[in-house]
Every structure is written in C-alpha cells, then in structure tokens.
Enzyme design. Structure first.
Site, mmCIF file in Angstrom:
data_model
loop_
_atom_site.group_PDB
_atom_site.id
_atom_site.type_symbol
_atom_site.label_atom_id
_atom_site.label_comp_id
_atom_site.label_asym_id
_atom_site.label_seq_id
_atom_site.Cartn_x
_atom_site.Cartn_y
_atom_site.Cartn_z
ATOM 1 N N ASP A 323 -2.084 -46.413 -0.762
ATOM 2 C CA ASP A 323 -2.124 -45.210 -1.583
ATOM 3 C C ASP A 323 -1.379 -45.539 -2.881
ATOM 4 O OD1 ASP A 323 -2.333 -42.349 -2.226
ATOM 5 O OD2 ASP A 323 -0.167 -42.356 -1.899
ATOM 6 N N ASP A 521 2.399 -42.492 1.752
ATOM 7 C CA ASP A 521 3.650 -41.742 1.857
ATOM 8 C C ASP A 521 3.469 -40.235 1.986
ATOM 9 O OD1 ASP A 521 2.786 -41.505 -0.880
ATOM 10 O OD2 ASP A 521 4.763 -40.696 -1.326
ATOM 11 N N ASP A 525 -1.824 -38.469 3.283
ATOM 12 C CA ASP A 525 -2.121 -39.814 3.774
ATOM 13 C C ASP A 525 -2.097 -39.893 5.294
ATOM 14 O OD1 ASP A 525 -2.262 -40.804 1.164
ATOM 15 O OD2 ASP A 525 -0.099 -41.135 1.086
#
Length: 629
Positions: A323, A521, A525
């Site tokens: 991410d 994080d 996600d």
C-alpha cells in the site's frame, strides 16, 4: 507464564526429584532381591506425578474413538515398558516428553499473549448525550438515533449524521489516504474516523454491529475463508504415522511368533521398543520450537510474527505488494516545491500564501503556514471566503488574494503558468498577478527505495504498489522507489481484486509454489492483508484492524526489516526441515534395529528423547540471527 504452565513446571520439578531419589535408592541402597511390585510402586509415583494428564487424555480420546495421537503413543509405550520391567526407562520417557510439552506450551503462550496485549479494534467509548449531561458508555450499548459527542482527537465510535459543529476528519484509517474530509452539519460520518480540532454532535444512524468498522471486519472474515493455510506438519504427519506404527507394533508382536512358532515374549519386547522409538516427540517438540526460535529472532528486531506458518509463507514469497500511504510514504502533507513566477521573490510568494491560508483549518493550509516562521497580522485580511473544491479568496492589503487550484484562478481571470510537477498544487495570485505555486505532496519514507532494492537482491522478483491516490502521484512514487508495477485510484475492494489477480498469476506461473505478501497499514488494507498469502502490517502507526488482520507486524514501521524477516523465515524453514529429515532417518534406523532385536530399551529412549533433544538444540539456532547479511 500461565497457571497451567506453572503447574506443569512444578510437576516436572517434583517428578525429577522423585525420579532421582528413586533411581539412586534402587541402584545403591535397596537390596537386589526387592520384589518387582515394590520397584514398580517406587517408579509409578513420579510417573503419575508428571504424566497423569497424558494418560488421562489418552484414555479419554480412546473412549471417544480418537486414539491415535502422541498422548496415546506415549501412554502405550510407557505402559508397555512398565509391563516389561523397564520402570526407569518408562518414567524417564514420560518425564522428558513433558519437558518438551512445557517448551511448546510456553512458546505458543508467549505468541498468543503478544497478540492479545497489542490489539483491540473495538472503540474505547462513546460520549452519550442525555438529559443529565454527557456520559461515557460502551459503543455497543448506544441505540440508533441517540446523540453522541465527539471531542477533538477522539475516534468516532458509531456511524451517524452531524447535528452541529464543524471539523476535519482524519479518515486515513478507512480510506488509506492522508487528505482529511471536512465535516459540517448534515454530513455523514463513519466509525473509525478521527475527529480533528472541532467538537461534533452526531446522531447515530447505525448500531455498532452494523457500523463501518464491523462491516469491514466482516469483509476481513470472508476474505480469510479464501486464504489457503498450510496445516501444521506434525498434525498431518501424525494422522498417518501414529496409526501406522501402532498397527506395525501389533503385527510385530503377534505375526512373527505365530509364523515362526517362537515364544511371544521376545517379540513383544521388540514391539515395545518399536512403540517407544516411534513416538514423534522429536517432531512434536522441535518443529514448533524451531519456528518459535525464528519468531523470537524476529521479535528482537521489532517484528511480531503471529505463527510459525507465516514464517514458512514469507520464506516462499516471490512478490511483495505495498500500500502507498502510510507504508511507503508518511501520509502527511508537506510543501515539497516552491515555484515563484518570473520576477517574484520566493519570500513574497510565501507571505502571500501564508496570509491566504491563515484562517483555514485544512491540512494543506497548515503545511503552507509551517514554512512561514513570522507572526501573521490577521487584521490585514478581510472578507475571507473558502470554496470547497477551489480554494480561498480574500482581500489582503485592500486587494484580491487567491490561493487554490487552477479553476479558482480561471474563475477570476488570472493568467498563470501550469505547474509541471506532480502532487497537490496550490496556485497563488494577488491583485490579478500570478505569484507562483506550491507543490504539496505526501513525502516518501526515508530508506524506502533502499528497501525495494534490498528485497530484489534477496530474490523478491516483483514489487507492486496499490493506492487510492491519483495516477500521476502513483507513477511519481513508483518511479522514485523503483517499484515494478503500480495500480492507482483503487477503493478498498479494488485492492483485493488486484491482489486476487496477482495471486492467480503467480500460482499459474509458479504452479502454486510461490507466495504473495502484502504490506499495508490502514483499516482499508485489512481485507487485502487477510487475502494475501502473508499480510504484513505497520504496527506503530497502523490501524488496529490492519494489525488484527495481518500475519506479521512491523512494530516500529521500519520497512528495512522486511528483508530481514524474509531471511529469518528462510533460515527457520531450512532448520526445521533439517530436524524433520534427521529425526525420521534416526527413527527409521532404530525401528529397523528394534524389529531385528538389535535395539535395547535405552537405545529406543535415545531414538525418541535423545533425537528430540538434538533437534531442539538445532532449533535454537533459529534464535541466532544477524540483521546484516
């Protein structure tokens, strides 16, 4: 150490003392003509002190028709040893087995405690408004339609609609991106968001069970059902191995003497040796301890691994998916470029922009004011108007001051030079004159590019970035870091879809032998963390849901530890395989010797407990790991 572990440890200590006393007494003090029943009674006491729960479980499982496990094998082997008069050996086998069980119990207990102490995704409280005032209550006790108060800095516990107040909400835990969202009366707000500087009164529209956080966690659970988890090797092995050796021992005790018309006594003894050495203690103890050693090595580096199977999975990873916001970048707005127009001084541009943004609570405004060190005289600023999606218009020094995007300048017919840089651009004009622009962007974390290079050097053949940010910003970050592939403007479910595609592509290419890791994080996600072969979360700044969903957690958000955890996983897996091969080879050799009548009871004990000890010592190598290559 838990109460159960303390009890087992105290029993082991007691049994060791009793065993030592009985062994010494029998060898040096008791007369050789002591009856067998008396010697049996002496050893039965320490045997039952240390092993009564193993025996009880074996009997209980036998009554339920589920006899074939290590407790059954241990009980059958030791009882058989007692029947043959090998009292000391029988007690020693049970004692050493329980020592191994204690090691395993402590390993599993510490791993579970580390997780339970760290994570709770449930909101702390809700400030419920009532006739008697505001009181703090549990979020799941708040009814739909109630009014709650969210103070600055608090996390919104329930979905609802703003009744009064104005603030900016940090929704990064939900969206994964850093841009806060303005909330005023009439706007919907979602649980999991963090309130900024203003106090909000919110009427709840959903119960806690139906809130945004709960729905995302449900998505996590659905994603976890698709995730293929490898069964523990010992469990798979014991399902076949334990019944097989039990049947083999029975056949060894009965078939040869009947076929060869020999006495049953000698063959029964061979079968007992066969049973003792066949117990999979070395595997039961050393395999989990090997992985726990790897987990311990990782924890010293500040990396929490939730189970040994995740070390095995990370060791096989070929693709690392990231991410962007909060993982590769800080997730905070910073002025990265100041571009004054021709003939305009840099300080002139900064002063004008700082005054334009002086009354705004938007994070972009904060980032611009941070680079202006002097005090702002607000009295020189009049008729300030902030238009959502455009920017700010005000009168400064009795002349029109503009700060915003190109649409704002075009609305007031100001000619400007388009900024060639990538990022969020704020254009500034005063009295119809274009002064220049600021480039504001999410800053890349220190060492992120080095992390990507290091991962590729240890065999990660592809790095991928998933983000909800715009295409140009995603391309810029990918190029700066050396990311092989990126996908931009993704919603949370879009990340899962892209991850599914990567998983299928990798499995087709590698025929199921490769693994895909995802590093993230935010709460958005969490589904992707669960869907990946191994999910890695940023523990310090990451959301609770991401930490809960992940298999591995970087406690201090240091991406440089990714390559270390891959190497720890590979080393641990290699050592565990060494233990498996060593234990099976030695056991097979002693089994053959036992079947031929060439192995004594003590050799059988070595084949069981001795091999287990050697395997455990080898497993301890997993604890020794250097972060350097």
């Amino acid at each position: 150490m838990t109460a159960k572990q303390e009890l087992l440890r105290s029993r082991i200590y007691a049994a060791i003392l009793l065993y030592a006393a009985v062994f010494a007494t029998e060898r040096f003090l008791l007369p050789p003509e002591l009856p067998l029943w008396a010697r049996l009674a002496l050893y039965v006491v320490p045997y039952l002190v240390v092993g009564y729960d193993v025996v009880a479980k074996a009997v209980r499982m036998l009554a339920q028709g589920q006899a074939f496990d290590e407790c059954f094998l241990m009980t059958l082997a030791t009882v058989a040893a007692f029947a043959l008069g090998e009292y000391a050996e029988a007690t020693a086998v049970m004692l050493l087995y329980q020592v191994g069980e204690l090691f395993q119990s402590v390993a599993v207990g510490k791993a579970r405690a580390s997780i339970s102490e760290m994570m709770s995704i449930e909101p702390d409280h809700a400030n419920l408004e009532s006739k008697s005032g505001v009181k703090s209550v549990a979020p799941d006790s708040v009814e739909v339609g109630s009014v709650i108060v969210i103070q600055p800095g608090e996390r919104i516990p329930l979905d609802g609609v703003v009744l009064s107040g104005e603030s900016f909400l940090d929704t990064s835990a939900l969206t994964g991106e850093a841009v806060p969202r303005r909330a005023v009366a009439g706007d919907e707000v979602y649980s999991g968001s963090v309130n900024g500087e203003g106090t909000l009164r919110v009427r709840t529209t959903k119960s806690y069970e139906d809130s945004t956080v709960s729905r995302i966690l449900e998505l996590v659970e659905n994603a976890s059902e698709k995730k293929a988890r490898l069964e523990k090797f010992v469990t798979r092995f014991a399902r076949i191995y334990t019944p097989a050796v039990t049947i083999a021992a029975l056949l060894l005790a009965t078939v040869p003497p009947m076929v060869l018309t020999q006495p049953f006594g000698g063959w029964i003894k061979r079968a007992c040796v066969f049973l003792i050495v066949s117990c999979p203690c070395a595997l039961v103890i050393s395999v989990p301890l090997g992985f726990f050693g790897g987990i311990g090595a990782a924890s010293r580096l500040g990396v929490l691994v939730k189970g040994g199977n995740y070390l095995e999975a990370i060791a096989r990873c070929d693709i690392m998916v990231f991410d962007k916001t909060g993982t590769l970048t800080h997730g905070e707005f910073r002025v990265t470029k100041i571009l004054p127009a021709e003939g305009v001084r840099t300080d002139e541009l900064i002063i004008a922009a700082a005054y334009a943004e002086s009354t705004s609570n938007h994070p972009i405004a904060h980032s611009i004011r941070e680079i202006y060190a002097d005090e702002l005289d607000a009295s020189s600023l009049k008729r300030v108007t902030e238009t959502a999606g455009l920017g700010i218009r005000a009168m400064w020094k009795r002349k029109e001051l503009l700060a915003g995007n190109t649409k704002l300048l075009e609305r007031y017919s100001v000619k400007y030079e388009p900024c060639p840089e990538k990022g969020t651009v704020v254009y500034v004009a005063h009295n119809g004159r274009f002064l220049g622009c600021f480039v504001i962007s999410d800053t890349i974390k220190d060492g992120a590019a080095d992390v990507i290079r290091e991962l590729k050097s240890i065999g990660i053949h592809q790095t991928v970035m998933l983000t909800g940010d715009h295409e140009d910003m995603a391309q810029y970050i990918a190029e700066e870091l050396g990311i092989d592939r990126y996908y931009a403007e993704l919603l949370p479910e879009g990340k899962v879809v892209q991850l599914e595609t990567l998983l299928k592509r990798e499995n087709n290419r590698r025929k199921g032998t490769g693994h895909v890791a995802f590093v993230g994080d935010g709460i958005n996600d969490a589904p992707a963390l669960m869907r990946a072969d191994v999910g890695i979360a940023m523990g310090s700044l990451g959301s609770d849901a991401a930490i809960e969903a992940a298999d591995i957690v970087l406690m201090d958000d240091d991406l440089r530890k990714l390559s270390a955890i891959v190497r720890i996983g590979r080393k641990t897996t290699r050592i565990v395989r060494e233990n498996v091969v060593f234990a099976l080879c030695v056991k097979l050799l002693v089994l053959l010797l036992g079947a031929m009548g060439r192995a004594s009871m003590w050799l059988a004990v070595f084949g069981d407990v001795g091999v287990a000890v050697l395997a455990v010592l080898n497993s301890m190598r997993c604890l020794r790991f250097s972060a350097k290559k």
